[in-house]
Design an enzyme around this catalytic site. Structure first.
Site, short mmCIF file in Angstrom:
data_model
loop_
_atom_site.label_atom_id
_atom_site.label_comp_id
_atom_site.label_asym_id
_atom_site.label_seq_id
_atom_site.Cartn_x
_atom_site.Cartn_y
_atom_site.Cartn_z
N HIS A 129 -2.81 -38.10 16.58
CA HIS A 129 -1.65 -37.26 16.35
C HIS A 129 -0.40 -37.89 16.95
O HIS A 129 -0.43 -39.01 17.44
CB HIS A 129 -1.88 -35.88 16.98
CG HIS A 129 -2.75 -34.98 16.18
ND1 HIS A 129 -2.29 -33.86 15.52
CD2 HIS A 129 -4.08 -35.03 15.93
CE1 HIS A 129 -3.30 -33.25 14.91
NE2 HIS A 129 -4.40 -33.95 15.14
N GLU B 185 3.09 -36.66 11.26
CA GLU B 185 2.66 -37.44 12.42
C GLU B 185 1.83 -38.62 11.89
O GLU B 185 0.60 -38.64 11.99
CB GLU B 185 1.84 -36.57 13.38
CG GLU B 185 2.63 -35.39 13.93
CD GLU B 185 1.77 -34.39 14.71
OE1 GLU B 185 0.63 -34.74 15.06
OE2 GLU B 185 2.25 -33.26 14.94
N GLU C 281 -41.32 -15.67 40.13
CA GLU C 281 -42.37 -14.89 39.46
C GLU C 281 -42.19 -15.13 37.97
O GLU C 281 -41.43 -14.44 37.29
CB GLU C 281 -42.24 -13.42 39.84
CG GLU C 281 -42.43 -13.21 41.35
CD GLU C 281 -42.10 -11.80 41.82
OE1 GLU C 281 -41.95 -10.88 40.96
OE2 GLU C 281 -42.00 -11.59 43.04
N GLU D 185 -46.53 -5.81 37.37
CA GLU D 185 -46.95 -7.00 38.10
C GLU D 185 -48.06 -7.67 37.29
O GLU D 185 -49.10 -7.07 37.02
CB GLU D 185 -47.46 -6.62 39.49
CG GLU D 185 -46.47 -5.81 40.32
CD GLU D 185 -45.39 -6.67 40.94
OE1 GLU D 185 -45.55 -7.91 40.96
OE2 GLU D 185 -44.38 -6.11 41.41
N GLU E 242 -2.71 -37.98 21.26
CA GLU E 242 -1.28 -37.92 20.97
C GLU E 242 -0.70 -39.29 21.34
O GLU E 242 -0.71 -39.68 22.52
CB GLU E 242 -0.62 -36.82 21.78
CG GLU E 242 -1.24 -35.44 21.60
CD GLU E 242 -0.82 -34.76 20.31
OE1 GLU E 242 0.16 -35.23 19.70
OE2 GLU E 242 -1.45 -33.77 19.92
N HIS F 256 -42.90 -8.66 36.62
CA HIS F 256 -42.93 -9.34 37.93
C HIS F 256 -44.25 -10.06 38.12
O HIS F 256 -45.08 -10.13 37.21
CB HIS F 256 -42.73 -8.31 39.05
CG HIS F 256 -41.31 -7.87 39.23
ND1 HIS F 256 -40.56 -8.17 40.34
CD2 HIS F 256 -40.50 -7.15 38.42
CE1 HIS F 256 -39.35 -7.65 40.21
NE2 HIS F 256 -39.29 -7.02 39.06
#
Length: 1359
Positions: free
Chosen positions: A231, A122, A546, A741, A324, A650
Site C-alpha cells: 500500500h 496507491e 481431575e 466423581e 505501507e 470430578h
C-alpha cells in the site's frame, strides 16, 4: 536453452539491479542498464509481464489471470519458481483448461504471494513488483546464489495490480488520494473493506467486488503460507488483527494468536527499509505519528473491518501483513528508482521468511500417501493450519520449543514434543498417522421408521421423533488419549466442522491464562432455543488434575455426532434436547497436572491458585475469595441459557453427590434441599448404570471405611463444601445440578481411559434423559395466547419455584406422585392444577392465565394493546426492538456498527467543551448543544441532544436522559457519555439499527453536572473524595431536597440548572446517572421509606443495565468497600446501600415523574486513562440497552370523543406512578412486564380506567377516549336539568300572581291606571325582562343579584 540463457546474460542487470522488459525498451537505457522505472497502464503492464514470462528460462515463469476487474481488465499474476511443468497443451498450439490457471503446486515448496495496488491510487507496488520479477529472473539465469536459492525453494506469485480500474482514474503525484474514484474499484467499493470479517455482523456482499471474489477463489485453490499487501500513504509494516470486536476507531491492540510471528515478519521488512526502521515516517500532516521499530498492530493504528490481511489469516491459513511503502500514495515516476532501492532488500528478506518455523509432511503410515487437509496444531497457539494436497505443511514460528500435533479424520492423531525451532531455516518434522479401524455399518435397508408420538396437550411442543434403524449397533469412540489444550481445540473444531448441522462450538469466556472456555452445543437446531425443548449441560475438569470427565465428554461428543440419525437413542436425544458440553472449566490447571496423579492437588486450582469449586457465592456463608474469571464466565453462561439439568464431572472417588453441599454450621451433616427426592432420583439414574459405583465401596485401598449406599450421597453429609457450583445452580437458576466423581484416580494413564468410557457411557446417556422427567409446558396469556415470561411455577409443599423462559415455556423436574402445581404472574389470576407424574417420560401441563381485570367493575373499560399498525415504518421499528431484545440482539448491533470509538484520555472542562462543540459542528443535523446553566465557578453545564430533529418538539417520541459527573471525583461516567455520543453520531446513517433508534428517540446527554469538582480531582486516585463536592463544598446529590419554588434560590446553581431545565419539564421517560466507587446499580429511593412505588419497574430497569454488563450482574464488585461485598444481581435499592436525603434520582421520580437509576461504573473513582477502553467496552452494551428499553413500557394517546388530543391529562399507573400527557395528548411510561392499571383524569372529562399488558420485548399502545364530565356541582346532569326546570316553572307562576295583584291595585287609582295604559308597551318589556332575569337566576348568583336590583327600580317608578 543456451540461446535463451545467453539472452538473459546479455540483458543482465546493471548497478540498479534492473532488467530489460521487452525489445522495444532495449534502447531506453545505456547498455547493461535497466530501463528507468515508470508506471505502466493496464495493457502495457500485461505486455511487460508477458514478455518477461515468455523470455524467462523454461520452467521458471508462468503468467495467468485470476479473473477480471469490474471494467473487464485482467488481474495478472506472475508465478516464479524453478521446475514448473509446461502449461497443458503447450507445443500443440492450444492451451488446455486446468483446475488452476497458475498450475499445480509443487510438493514441499511453500507458496508466497505479493499483492499490490489494492487501492487504485496507491500504485507504487506495481513497478516495484515488476522490477522484483525482472531481477529474480535475471539473477536466476545468471546463477546468482540468492536468486537461485529463493526460486528453487519458494513458489512465488506476484500480483502487481488488484485494482486496475482504480489505477486508471488515479493521478500521478496525488499524494493524498484526492483524485475522485481512484481508491475504489469500478463500482465505488474499497477492496480492503470488502472481505469477510471475523468481527463483522455478517457476510459481506461480494457481488460488486469481482476482484475480491477472484482473489478468494484463488486462495481457496492454493495453500499460501506467506503474503504481503503493498500500500501507500505512510511508511510502516502493519500486522493482524486489523480490527476488533469493539471496533474502536484506534488504540485497541487486537492481538492474534500468532502475534509474535507477525511481529517477526513485520520487523523483517521494516528493519531493512531505511525510513521504515526509524519509526518516524514524518509524513505531511502526520509528523507526530511514530511506530516503534517501524511496525504496528493494525487495529491499534486504526480499525479496518473487512480487510484482506485478516481474511488471509483467519480463513486461509496464510500469514499476511500490510506494507505501507511511502508517505505519498502516488509518487512521481522520478522517485521510483529511490523507492526501489528503499524496498529491494526488504522485499527479498520478507519472501525468505517463509522458510522459518516448522515444515514437513503428514502421511498415512500404511500407504505412505500424503494426507491432504490434515490439521496441524501447536500447543499454546490457538490457530491451526492444514496440510496441502501432498500432505505437506509449513507452519511459521519464531524460535522456541514447541509441541505440535497432526490430526485428520480416520487417523490416530500424533504429537511430537519439544521441537526446537531456530532462527533461519525451518525445522523438518514429518508425521506418520495410523489409520483407525472403523466398525462396519450394518445394512439398514430394512429398517422401519419410528412414528412420532402425538403430543398430549400442545401441538407446539410435540416431541420430535427419530427415524433410525432398529438393528444398528452404535459406533463407539476409538480415540482414547489425553488431550492437552491445542489437541482439545483441534478436536472440537474438527467435530464442529464435520457435523455443522448438529453442532455449534462457542466459548463462554477465558481462563486466567487466556485459554478459551469452550462449549460444544449438540442439537438439531444449533444456536437456537426451541420453545418447549429443555437445555442440558455437562461440565468437566473443574479441578484441573481431575481429568477423566474431560476425556469422557470428548468421547461423548464423538459418540453423539457419529451416531446421530443411525442410532435411535442418540437421535431422539439430539432431536429433543439442546445439549451443551464444556469439556474443561479449568484448562490452565490441566496443563500443570501430571499423568498418573492419583490424589495430589497439583493442577487442582486455577492459575491464580483458587479452587473453583469453592469460589461461587454461597447461600449460608460468605465467599471471601475474589470471583475468578472462570467462575464469572460460568455464572454469566448460566444466566444466559435456561438450563434445566446439569452434572459437574470430578475425580478422586466414585459417587454421585447432590445438594446441598454445605449448611449454616459448616459441618458434615445431611443438608437437605427442598427437592431432595428429585436429586436422589437424578443421582440414582447415573449410578445404576455404573455397576462399580452402584456398589457403594469405591476406593477401598485409599478410603477403606468409605461407603455410599447405591453410589450416591448428600454433599454436605459426605463433607462440607462452601462456595460449590452445584448449590449455586440450584439456588440462583432453574437448573438442578449434581456432582459426579468418576474414579478413585484423578489423572489415570491413557491406556486406562477405554474402561472409563465402558463404565460410564450408559450413565452419561441416562442422565441426559432425566431432563425429560417431571412436568413441562407453557404459561400463556388468555387474551392473546402469547407466552408469559418469568411466570412462576410453584409446587405445593416444595419450596423451590422455577420461572418461565421467553416463550413462556418451563420445565419442572419431579419424582412420580400427585402434585398441586400453580402458575402465577404479576397482573394475572393464578391457576392451580393437580397433576399426576408417572415414572416414565414427562407430563405436559399448560397454563392459560387470565388478567386480573377479567371481571371489570362498572365504569371500567379494559383497553389492551392497541398498536398502530397503519404505518409500515412503525412495524419495522417494533420488529427492530424485538430483535434487539432477543438473545444476542445487542451483540449483533455492536458487531454491525461500522465505527466505534476508543476513549483513551480524560477531558477536563475545556477539552470537554471543545469536544461537545466539535460533535455539534460535525453532526449539526442530529445534535443540539445547549447550556443548562453555570456552576458555582461559572463553568457551563452542557446538554447535548441527539435526535433526527433536535430543534423540533416531537412529543410522541420517548425521551431519555443520561447524566454524569454529579460527583466530580468520578469522571468515568463523563467519558462514557462522550464515547456514547460520538458512537451514536458516527454510526448514524451507517448502521440501520442505530439510525432508527436516533430517529425515534430524543437522547439528552449531560456529561458533567459538577465541572468545578472535576477540575480538582486527580487521575489515578481511587478513594479520594477530592472533587466530590462543588465549589461551595456541597455534595450535589444531597441538594435535591424539595419541589417548592421558594427553595430554588437556596439550591446550588448546578442543581437549579438541571431541575429547572430538565427535571421540571416532566417529559422524560427514563434517566440514567453514572457515578463511581463501586460496580452496581441502585434504584430509588435513596431516602429511607417504608414502601417504594413502582418498585418492580425500577428494579427491572436497574437489572437490565446490570445484566448487560459482563460482571456487574454477578453481584461481587470486589471493591475495598465492604458494604457492596455481595449485591444479588448487582442491583440494590439506594437506601439499602447508602441511605441519604436529597438525591437526584429521588427528586426525578417524585417531582419529575421520571424513573432514574444510578450506575456505579468502577470500584475506583478516578481510574487511569488506560482503563477507559475496557470500561467503555464493558458498559457499551448496557448503555445501548437503555436506548432500547426506553421504547418499551406503555405508549399512549388521550383524546376526547371528537378526536381532539387532551394535553396535561393526569395518568396514574397502579394507583401510584403519575405522568402528564404532553402536547398532542401523548404519554409514555416504562413499566415492568405484566398487567398494569391505568387511571386517566382531566378537567371537564369523566375519569377513565384501562388496563394494559406490558411485554418484555415490545411496547404496548393504548388509546384513551374521554367523555365529557356528566356532573354539575357533584350531581348528575339529568337531575340538575330536572331541578332547574321545576324551579323555572315556580318562578313564572310567582310572577303571574304578582302581576294580578298589581293590576287590582291599579284599578283603584285612575291616574295610575291612565299612566299604566299610556306606558303599556314599556311595562310589558319590563315584565319580560323580569321573567328572563328569573331564568338566569337558576344558573348564577350574579344574575340573581342583578335581577333584584332591576325589580326594585321598576316598582319604585310606579309609586
Amino acid at each position: 536453452m543456451a540461446g535463451r540463457l545467453l539472452l538473459w546474460l546479455l540483458l543482465g542487470l546493471g548497478p540498479a539491479g534492473g532488467a530489460h522488459i521487452k525489445k522495444a525498451e532495449a534502447g531506453e537505457g545505456a547498455a547493461g542498464e535497466a530501463p528507468a522505472l515508470r508506471y505502466l497502464h493496464s495493457a502495457e503492464l500485461g505486455a511487460a509481464l508477458r514478455a518477461l514470462a515468455d523470455g524467462a528460462p523454461p520452467g521458471l515463469a508462468r503468467l495467468f489471470s485470476l479473473g477480471q476487474s469490474v471494467e473487464g481488465r485482467p488481474l495478472w499474476v506472475l508465478r516464479l519458481t524453478a521446475g514448473l511443468e509446461p502449461r497443458a497443451g503447450a507445443g500443440t498450439g492450444t492451451a488446455l483448461p486446468e483446475a488452476d490457471p497458475g498450475g499445480a503446486p509443487l510438493p514441499g515448496r511453500p507458496q508466497v504471494k505479493l499483492v499490490a495496488n489494492m487501492h487504485g491510487d496507491e500504485p507504487l507496488g506495481r513497478p516495484l513488483l515488476l522490477r522484483l520479477a525482472q531481477e529474480l529472473v535475471s539473477g536466476w539465469a545468471r546463477g546468482e546464489p540468492r536468486a537461485g536459492r529463493l526460486l528453487n525453494t519458494t513458489d512465488l506469485y506476484l500480483l502487481p495490480s488488484l485494482n486496475p480500474d482504480g489505477f486508471e482514474r488515479a493521478r500521478e503525484g496525488d499524494c493524498a488520494g484526492a483524485a475522485p474514484g481512484g481508491r475504489e474499484n469500478g463500482r465505488g467499493k474499497d477492496l480492503n473493506r470488502s472481505f469477510p470479517d471475523q468481527f463483522g455482523a455478517g457476510p459481506p456482499d461480494l457481488e460488486p467486488v469481482p476482484e475480491v471474489r477472484a482473489l478468494i477463489a484463488w486462495m481457496q485453490r492454493n495453500k499460501f503460507v506467506l503474503s504481503g499487501n503493498l500500500h501507500g500513504g505512510s511508511v510502516v509494516a502493519s500486522y493482524p488483527f486489523d480490527d476488533s470486536a469493539m471496533h474502536e476507531s484506534s488504540g485497541i491492540y487486537s492481538k492474534s494468536a500468532d502475534d509474535e510471528v507477525f511481529k517477526n515478519l513485520a520487523k523483517a521488512y521494516a528493519s531493512n527499509h531505511p525510513i521504515m526502521k526509524t519509526g518516524t515516517p514524518n509524513c505531511p500532516g502526520e509528523q507526530l505519528e511514530t511506530f516503534k521499530d517501524g511496525i504496528t498492530n493494525g487495529a491499534h493504528w486504526y480499525d479496518v473491518e473487512g480487510g484482506m490481511q485478516d481474511y488471509n489469516y483467519v480463513w486461509a491459513d496464510c500469514f499476511e501483513i500490510t506494507l505501507e511503502l511511502s508517505c505519498c500514495k502516488y509518487p512521481l515516476a522520478s522517485q521510483l528508482q529511490q523507492e526501489w532501492e528503499n524496498n529491494r532488500e526488504s522485499l527479498l528478506t520478507f519472501i525468505e521468511k517463509v522458510h522459518m518455523g516448522v515444515k514437513g509432511f503428514v502421511r498415512d503410515s500404511v500407504t505412505g500417501a500424503g494426507l491432504e487437509n490434515a490439521t496441524i496444531g501447536v500447543a499454546g497457539i490457538a490457530h491451526n493450519i492444514t496440510a496441502g494436497r501432498f500432505g505437506d505443511y509449513h507452519r511459521l514460528l519464531v524460535p522456541g520449543t514447541y509441541n505440535i500435533t497432526a490430526a485428520v479424520r480416520g487417523y490416530v492423531p500424533m504429537t511430537v514434543e519439544n521441537i526446537e525451532v531456530k532462527e533461519g531455516a525451518a525445522t523438518g518434522v514429518d508425521f506418520s498417522l495410523q489409520p483407525t479401524v472403523m466398525a462396519p455399518v450394518p445394512d439398514s435397508t430394512q429398517a422401519a421408521a419410528t412414528p412420532a408420538p402425538a403430543s398430549a396437550t400442545n401441538a407446539s411442543a410435540t416431541t420430535k421423533a427419530a427415524s433410525p434403524t432398529s438393528l444398528h449397533q452404535p459406533l463407539q469412540p476409538k480415540d482414547f488419549r489425553h488431550h492437552h489444550f491445542p489437541d482439545l481445540e483441534i478436536f472440537l473444531r474438527r467435530y464442529a466442522s464435520e457435523y455443522p448441522n448438529i453442532t455449534r462450538l462457542y466459548s463462554v469466556g477465558k481462563s486466567v491464562e487466556q485459554r478459551e472456555l469452550y462449549v460444544m452445543e449438540i442439537s438439531d437446531n444449533p444456536g437456537v432455543h426451541e420453545p418447549g425443548e429443555p437445555e442440558f449441560k455437562y461440565i468437566g475438569n473443574m479441578h484441573g488434575n481431575e481429568v477423566v470427565g474431560r476425556e469422557l465428554l470428548l468421547n461423548l461428543i464423538d459418540y453423539l455426532c457419529k451416531n446421530f440419525e443411525t442410532d435411535p437413542e442418540v437421535t431422539e436425544l439430539v432431536l429433543n434436547t439442546r445439549i451443551h458440553i464444556m469439556p474443561s472449566m479449568n484448562p490452565d490447571g490441566y496443563e500443570k497436572s501430571q499423568e498418573g496423579d492419583r490424589s495430589s492437588t497439583v493442577g487442582r486450582n486455577n492459575s491464580n491458585n483458587y479452587d473453583l469449586n469453592r469460589n461461587f457465592p454461597d447461600q449460608f456463608l460468605p465467599t471471601t475469595d475474589p470471583l475468578q474469571p472462570e467462575t464469572r464466565a460460568v455464572m454469566s453462561w448460566l444466566r444466559d441459557y435456561p438450563f434445566v439439568l446439569s452434572a459437574n464431572l470430578h475425580g478422586g472417588s466414585l459417587v454421585v453427590n447432590y445438594p446441598f453441599d454445605d449448611d449454616e454450621k459448616g459441618i458434615a451433616i445431611y443438608s437437605k434441599s427442598p427437592d431432595d427426592a428429585v436429586f436422589q432420583q437424578l443421582a440414582l439414574a447415573y449410578s445404576k448404570e455404573n455397576t462399580q459405583m452402584y456398589q457403594g465401596s469405591p476406593c477401598k485401598d485409599m478410603y477403606p471405611n468409605e461407603y455410599f449406599p447405591h453410589g450416591i450421597t448428600n454433599g454436605a453429609h459426605w463433607y462440607n463444601v462452601q462456595g460449590g457450583m452445584q448449590d449455586w445452580n440450584y439456588i440462583n437458576t432453574n437448573c438442578f445440578e449434581v456432582t459426579i466423581e468418576l474414579g478413585c484416580v484423578k489423572y489415570p494413564n491413557a491406556e486406562d481411559l477405554p474402561k472409563y468410557w465402558e463404565q460410564n457411557h450408559r450413565s452419561l446417556l441416562q442422565f441426559v434423559k432425566q431432563v425429560h422427567r417431571g412436568v413441562k409446558g407453557f404459561v400463556l396469556d388468555a387474551a392473546d395466547g402469547r407466552g408469559i415470561v418469568n411466570a412462576i411455577i410453584s409446587v405445593a409443599d416444595i419450596d423451590h419455584p422455577v420461572t418461565t423462559y421467553e416463550a413462556g415455556d418451563y420445565w419442572r423436574l419431579l419424582v412420580p406422585g400427585s402434585y398441586k402445581i400453580t402458575a402465577s404472574a404479576r397482573g394475572y389470576n393464578t391457576v392451580t392444577k393437580t397433576v399426576s407424574v408417572g415414572d416414565r417420560g414427562v407430563v405436559q401441563v399448560n397454563f392459560t392465565l387470565s388478567r386480573t381485570d377479567s371481571k371489570v367493575a362498572a365504569g371500567k373499560s379494559p383497553v389492551i394493546n392497541i398498536p398502530d399498525t397503519s404505518d409500515p415504518t412503525t412495524k419495522e421499528f417494533e420488529t427492530l426492538i424485538k430483535e434487539l431484545s432477543a438473545e444476542n440482539g445487542l451483540e449483533r448491533l455492536m458487531l454491525a456498527s461500522s465505527r466505534d470509538v476508543s476513549p483513551y484520555r480524560y477531558h477536563p472542562y475545556k477539552d470537554l467543551s471543545d469536544f461537545l462543540r466539535a460533535l455539534n459542528l460535525n453532526y449539526p443535523k442530529i445534535t443540539n448543544l445547549t447550556k443548562l446553566g453555570q456552576s458555582a465557578e461559572y463553568r457551563q453545564i452542557w446538554s447535548l441532544e441527539i435526535s433526527n430533529k433536535p430543534n423540533q418538539s416531537e412529543p410522541e417520541e420517548p425521551k431519555i436522559r443520561f447524566v454524569a459527573g454529579l460527583h466530580g471525583n468520578a469522571p468515568v461516567g463523563t467519558e462514557l457519555l462522550l464515547a456514547l455520543a460520538e458512537f451514536l453520531c458516527m454510526n448514524y446513517k451507517k448502521n440501520a439499527a442505530i439510525t432508527k433508534l436516533i430517529d425515534r428517540t430524543r437522547i439528552v446527554i449531560v456529561p458533567s453536572l459538577n465541572p468545578d469538582g472535576r477540575e480538582t480531582a486527580q487521575e489515578g486516585d481511587c478513594t479520594s473524595k477530592m472533587g466530590l463536592t462543588n465549589a461551595h463544598s456541597k455534595d450535589l446529590d444531597t441538594d435535591f431536597t424539595s419541589n417548592s419554588s421558594l427553595d430554588t434560590g437556596t439550591r446550588e446553581p448546578e442543581t437549579r440548572a438541571i431541575i429547572e431545565n430538565l427535571i421540571w419539564k416532566r417529559d422524560f421517560s427514563l434517566s440514567v446517572a453514572l457515578d463511581g466507587g463501586s460496580l452496581l446499580v441502585t434504584y430509588p429511593y435513596d431516602k429511607p421509606v417504608q414502601t417504594v412505588e413502582n418498585k418492580e419497574t425500577l428494579k427491572h430497569l436497574a437489572s437490565l443495565y446490570a445484566n448487560n454488563h459482563p460482571s456487574m450482574h454477578l453481584g461481587q464488585p470486589g471493591c475495598i468497600n465492604e458494604s457492596d461485598k455481595n449485591i444479588p444481581g448487582g442491583v440494590i435499592r439506594g437506601a439499602e446501600w447508602h441511605s441519604h436525603l436529597g438525591s437526584m434520582k429521588d427528586f426525578s421520580v417524585t417531582f419529575g415523574h421520571c424513573p432514574e437509576i444510578t450506575v456505579y461504573t468502577s470500584c475506583c473513582y478516578f481510574p487511569s486513562a488506560g482503563q477507559l477502553p475496557t470500561l467503555w467496552a464493558e458498559n457499551k452494551k448496557s448503555l445501548l440497552s437503555m436506548l432500547v428499553e426506553v421504547h418499551k413500557g406503555v405508549h399512549g394517546f388521550v383524546q376526547d370523543k371528537s378526536g381532539k388530543p387532551v394535553s396535561k391529562a393526569l395518568i396514574v399507573f397502579n394507583e401510584g406512578v403519575k405522568v402528564y400527557t404532553k402536547e398532542g395528548g401523548y404519554f409514555h411510561v416504562l413499566l415492568a412486564p405484566g398487567i398494569h392499571n391505568i387511571s386517566a383524569m382531566a378537567d371537564g372529562y369523566q375519569q377513565q380506567h384501562v388496563w394494559v399488558l406490558v411485554h418484555h420485548d415490545a411496547a404496548s399502545s393504548v388509546v384513551i377516549v374521554f367523555d365529557l364530565d356528566n356532573k354539575i356541582f357533584g350531581l348528575s346532569r339529568p337531575l340538575v336539568v330536572t331541578v332547574a326546570g321545576a324551579t323555572m316553572s315556580a318562578l313564572v307562576l310567582t310572577a303571574c300572581i304578582i302581576w294580578c295583584v298589581c293590576s287590582i291595585k291599579s284599578n283603584r287609582h285612575k291616574d295610575g291606571f291612565h299612566r299604566l295604559r299610556q306606558h303599556h308597551d314599556d311595562y310589558e318589556d319590563e315584565i319580560r325582562m323580569m321573567s328572563t332575569s328569573s331564568k338566569k337566576s337558576l344558573l348564577s348568583h350574579e344574575f340573581q343579584d342583578e335581577t333584584d336590583t332591576e325589580e326594585e327600580t321598576l316598582y319604585s317608578s310606579k309609586h
